[in-house]
Design a protein around this motif. Structure first.
Motif, mmCIF file in Angstrom:
data_model
loop_
_atom_site.group_PDB
_atom_site.id
_atom_site.type_symbol
_atom_site.label_atom_id
_atom_site.label_comp_id
_atom_site.label_asym_id
_atom_site.label_seq_id
_atom_site.Cartn_x
_atom_site.Cartn_y
_atom_site.Cartn_z
ATOM 1 N N ARG A 92 0.830 -1.210 0.000
ATOM 2 C CA ARG A 92 0.000 0.000 0.000
ATOM 3 C C ARG A 92 0.861 1.255 0.000
ATOM 4 O O ARG A 92 0.593 2.203 -0.747
ATOM 5 N N ALA A 93 1.888 1.279 0.826
ATOM 6 C CA ALA A 93 2.746 2.461 0.904
ATOM 7 C C ALA A 93 3.414 2.746 -0.434
ATOM 8 O O ALA A 93 3.493 3.903 -0.874
ATOM 9 N N VAL A 94 3.895 1.704 -1.101
ATOM 10 C CA VAL A 94 4.544 1.884 -2.395
ATOM 11 C C VAL A 94 3.545 2.383 -3.429
ATOM 12 O O VAL A 94 3.838 3.288 -4.215
ATOM 13 N N THR A 95 2.352 1.811 -3.433
ATOM 14 C CA THR A 95 1.349 2.208 -4.419
ATOM 15 C C THR A 95 0.923 3.655 -4.230
ATOM 16 O O THR A 95 0.827 4.423 -5.195
ATOM 17 N N VAL A 96 0.661 4.052 -2.998
ATOM 18 C CA VAL A 96 0.296 5.448 -2.734
ATOM 19 C C VAL A 96 1.426 6.378 -3.156
ATOM 20 O O VAL A 96 1.203 7.434 -3.765
ATOM 21 N N ALA A 97 2.664 5.978 -2.875
ATOM 22 C CA ALA A 97 3.817 6.822 -3.193
ATOM 23 C C ALA A 97 3.984 7.011 -4.698
ATOM 24 O O ALA A 97 4.286 8.126 -5.156
ATOM 25 N N VAL A 98 3.798 5.950 -5.481
ATOM 26 C CA VAL A 98 3.979 6.114 -6.927
ATOM 27 C C VAL A 98 2.821 6.903 -7.534
ATOM 28 O O VAL A 98 3.008 7.638 -8.513
ATOM 29 N N ARG A 99 1.627 6.755 -6.981
ATOM 30 C CA ARG A 99 0.501 7.564 -7.454
ATOM 31 C C ARG A 99 0.773 9.048 -7.208
ATOM 32 O O ARG A 99 0.539 9.898 -8.080
ATOM 33 N N ALA A 100 1.293 9.363 -6.014
ATOM 34 C CA ALA A 100 1.628 10.754 -5.696
ATOM 35 C C ALA A 100 2.779 11.249 -6.568
ATOM 36 O O ALA A 100 2.771 12.404 -7.027
ATOM 37 N N LEU A 101 3.765 10.386 -6.817
ATOM 38 C CA LEU A 101 4.901 10.785 -7.648
ATOM 39 C C LEU A 101 4.454 11.090 -9.074
ATOM 40 O O LEU A 101 4.900 12.071 -9.679
ATOM 41 N N ALA A 102 3.568 10.254 -9.623
ATOM 42 C CA ALA A 102 3.071 10.506 -10.976
ATOM 43 C C ALA A 102 2.311 11.824 -11.032
ATOM 44 O O ALA A 102 2.492 12.630 -11.962
ATOM 45 N N ARG A 103 1.449 12.055 -10.044
ATOM 46 C CA ARG A 103 0.689 13.310 -10.001
ATOM 47 C C ARG A 103 1.614 14.514 -9.893
ATOM 48 O O ARG A 103 1.461 15.506 -10.628
ATOM 49 N N ASP A 104 2.600 14.456 -8.988
ATOM 50 C CA ASP A 104 3.507 15.586 -8.790
ATOM 51 C C ASP A 104 4.408 15.801 -10.010
ATOM 52 O O ASP A 104 4.785 16.933 -10.313
ATOM 53 N N THR A 105 4.744 14.717 -10.690
ATOM 54 C CA THR A 105 5.553 14.828 -11.903
ATOM 55 C C THR A 105 4.788 15.563 -12.997
ATOM 56 O O THR A 105 5.323 16.481 -13.639
ATOM 57 N N LEU A 106 3.537 15.182 -13.207
ATOM 58 C CA LEU A 106 2.728 15.880 -14.197
ATOM 59 C C LEU A 106 2.569 17.349 -13.833
ATOM 60 O O LEU A 106 2.588 18.229 -14.701
ATOM 61 N N SER A 107 2.417 17.621 -12.542
ATOM 62 C CA SER A 107 2.257 19.005 -12.097
ATOM 63 C C SER A 107 3.497 19.826 -12.412
ATOM 64 O O SER A 107 3.401 20.925 -12.982
ATOM 65 N N GLU A 108 4.676 19.313 -12.075
ATOM 66 C CA GLU A 108 5.915 20.052 -12.325
ATOM 67 C C GLU A 108 6.207 20.173 -13.814
ATOM 68 O O GLU A 108 6.862 21.126 -14.253
ATOM 69 N N ALA A 109 5.738 19.212 -14.591
ATOM 70 C CA ALA A 109 5.992 19.231 -16.031
ATOM 71 C C ALA A 109 4.948 20.050 -16.791
ATOM 72 O O ALA A 109 4.989 20.116 -18.017
ATOM 73 N N GLN A 137 1.705 19.429 -17.011
ATOM 74 C CA GLN A 137 0.747 18.561 -17.689
ATOM 75 C C GLN A 137 -0.470 18.222 -16.824
ATOM 76 O O GLN A 137 -1.311 17.426 -17.228
ATOM 77 N N LEU A 138 -0.559 18.813 -15.652
ATOM 78 C CA LEU A 138 -1.673 18.518 -14.749
ATOM 79 C C LEU A 138 -2.694 19.655 -14.834
ATOM 80 O O LEU A 138 -2.679 20.581 -14.027
ATOM 81 N N ASP A 139 -3.579 19.583 -15.818
ATOM 82 C CA ASP A 139 -4.560 20.642 -15.993
ATOM 83 C C ASP A 139 -5.907 20.238 -15.391
ATOM 84 O O ASP A 139 -6.096 19.128 -14.914
ATOM 85 N N PRO A 179 -9.222 10.037 -10.915
ATOM 86 C CA PRO A 179 -9.290 9.875 -9.449
ATOM 87 C C PRO A 179 -7.910 9.685 -8.826
ATOM 88 O O PRO A 179 -7.692 10.102 -7.684
ATOM 89 N N MET A 180 -6.980 9.064 -9.557
ATOM 90 C CA MET A 180 -5.644 8.830 -9.009
ATOM 91 C C MET A 180 -4.939 10.137 -8.703
ATOM 92 O O MET A 180 -4.316 10.292 -7.643
ATOM 93 N N CYS A 181 -5.022 11.097 -9.607
ATOM 94 C CA CYS A 181 -4.365 12.383 -9.390
ATOM 95 C C CYS A 181 -5.157 13.282 -8.447
ATOM 96 O O CYS A 181 -4.579 14.151 -7.796
ATOM 97 N N GLN A 182 -6.458 13.086 -8.378
ATOM 98 C CA GLN A 182 -7.270 13.855 -7.434
ATOM 99 C C GLN A 182 -6.884 13.514 -5.998
ATOM 100 O O GLN A 182 -6.790 14.400 -5.150
ATOM 101 N N ALA A 183 -6.676 12.233 -5.724
ATOM 102 C CA ALA A 183 -6.388 11.790 -4.352
ATOM 103 C C ALA A 183 -5.524 10.528 -4.399
ATOM 104 O O ALA A 183 -6.053 9.420 -4.356
ATOM 105 N N PRO A 184 -4.201 10.672 -4.514
ATOM 106 C CA PRO A 184 -3.326 9.493 -4.613
ATOM 107 C C PRO A 184 -3.457 8.529 -3.444
ATOM 108 O O PRO A 184 -3.251 7.317 -3.597
ATOM 109 N N GLU A 185 -3.799 9.061 -2.271
ATOM 110 C CA GLU A 185 -3.878 8.206 -1.076
ATOM 111 C C GLU A 185 -5.188 7.422 -0.993
ATOM 112 O O GLU A 185 -5.321 6.519 -0.143
#
Length: 210
Positions: A173-190, A192-194, A202-208
């Motif tokens: 669970r910890a790994v899955t939540v972390a990669v969901r948050a990483l993907a969301r934050d990556t799109l945001s910094e790049a 691409q998160l509009d 839903p994954m980017c809305q609430a990774p946890e």
């Protein structure tokens, strides 16, 4: 992963302008691997209590989860830089993920005792004497409930000339939540998160929220 700093986007570098087609594809693949990790987690978390096959099934699905998680980390590092805050934070929280993925990828070598960290240095390095021990194996699995299961892998390796058994722990669970948050934050910094993406993801809305 070592990147050429001259060609590596810096954190937020793409935010001021539209992302290139290549960066958009990198973002899409990175997000896709995080979605793959989510699907794997959902299967692993959904096994019925008392299912005597659940441990073995979680073990083998954990192989794919580790690979998916590592690919999210790779994609994020390529897109926003390995020294960006999201990538560094992920690596610090899950420092053994890369080394475990490498051992799983080269499972045949580690089972024989000829893996990179099982031999002495040099082209003619000697393989570790496994002495009957497993070169690479599932060591234990436990847990459940809201925090998910923890799966431990064990590798017999050389450390300063001595044969040791090293353990690598994956909290699914910890790994899955972390990669969901990483993907969301990556799109945001790049850049691409509009709003359109957020409205349908839903994954980017609430990774946890898994």
């Amino acid at each position: 992963m070592t990147l050429n700093s001259a060609s590596t986007p810096q954190p937020g570098a793409n935010a001021a302008s539209a992302p290139s087609a290549v960066d958009q594809r990198l973002g899409g693949w990175t997000h896709g691997w995080a979605a793959a990790a989510t699907e794997l987690y959902n299967v692993m978390a959904g096994f019925e209590p008392g299912d005597f096959t659940a441990i073995g099934r979680r073990d083998v699905l954990a192989l794919l989860l580790v690979s998916a998680a590592r690919n999210v980390e790779r994609g994020a590092a390529e897109l926003i830089g390995e020294h960006s805050a999201p990538v560094k934070g992920f690596a610090q929280a899950h420092p053994s993920l890369k080394v475990l993925r490498d051992r799983i990828e080269h499972f045949d070598e580690y089972i024989r005792g000829t893996g990179r960290f099982q031999t002495t240095r040099g082209a003619q390095g000697l393989a570790v004497d496994l002495g009957g021990a497993a070169g690479l194996d599932f060591h234990s699995a436990y847990g459940g409930g809201s925090e998910g299961h923890t799966i431990t892998f064990q590798s017999t390796e050389l450390d300063n000339g001595k044969t040791v058994k090293k353990q690598y722990v994956v909290s699914i669970r910890a790994v899955t939540v972390a990669v969901r948050a990483l993907a969301r934050d990556t799109l945001s910094e790049a850049g691409q998160l509009d709003d359109e993406h957020l409205a349908r993801c839903p994954m980017c809305q609430a990774p946890e929220r898994i």
